[in-house]
Design a protein around this motif. Sequence first.
Motif: not given
Length: 165
Positions: A18-21, A38-39, A45-46
């Motif tokens: 649950g970490l942010s980008a 982008g990755k 990934l859901s």
Amino acid sequence: MSWTDERVELLKKLWSDGLSASQIAAELGGITRNAVIGKVHRLGLSGRAKAPSSSVPRQRKPRVPSQMFRAPRPMMRGNTALALAYEYEPESEPEVIENIIPIGQRCSILELDAEKCHWPIGDPGQPDFFFCGGKAANGPYCGYHSRIAYQPVADRRRDKRLLRV
């Protein structure tokens, strides 16, 4: 920076935690938040699980038929307390008197000089197009056409004040 298998696995783990980008980018180091996004998109990934409070749909109020149709609003908006106090009747515009230009005075563009009025008459695409050719007063136009072309500043300001009432 290249995505190694270890970095991809760490990305997947941090994403599922649950970490942010931005937080993931800081954790991995050397990459941007947009590179992480982008990755994640390319890996398919859901999306993350939503907070428990937002996953439960909230109850909607039942609609009452009388609330479905709104009464029409009046056309006038804003402060209407003094709206009827001022009724503005615009002065009728003076009737435009057609300026008859004698045939001998009319000239083509080739005949124009500084002494003649440069006011165009008619459609330039038509064969009956001509210039006034009268004696130029102050500038490129005769007295009659100068009064049409140039409005005194005081008159323009006065007209705007009348429109505001």
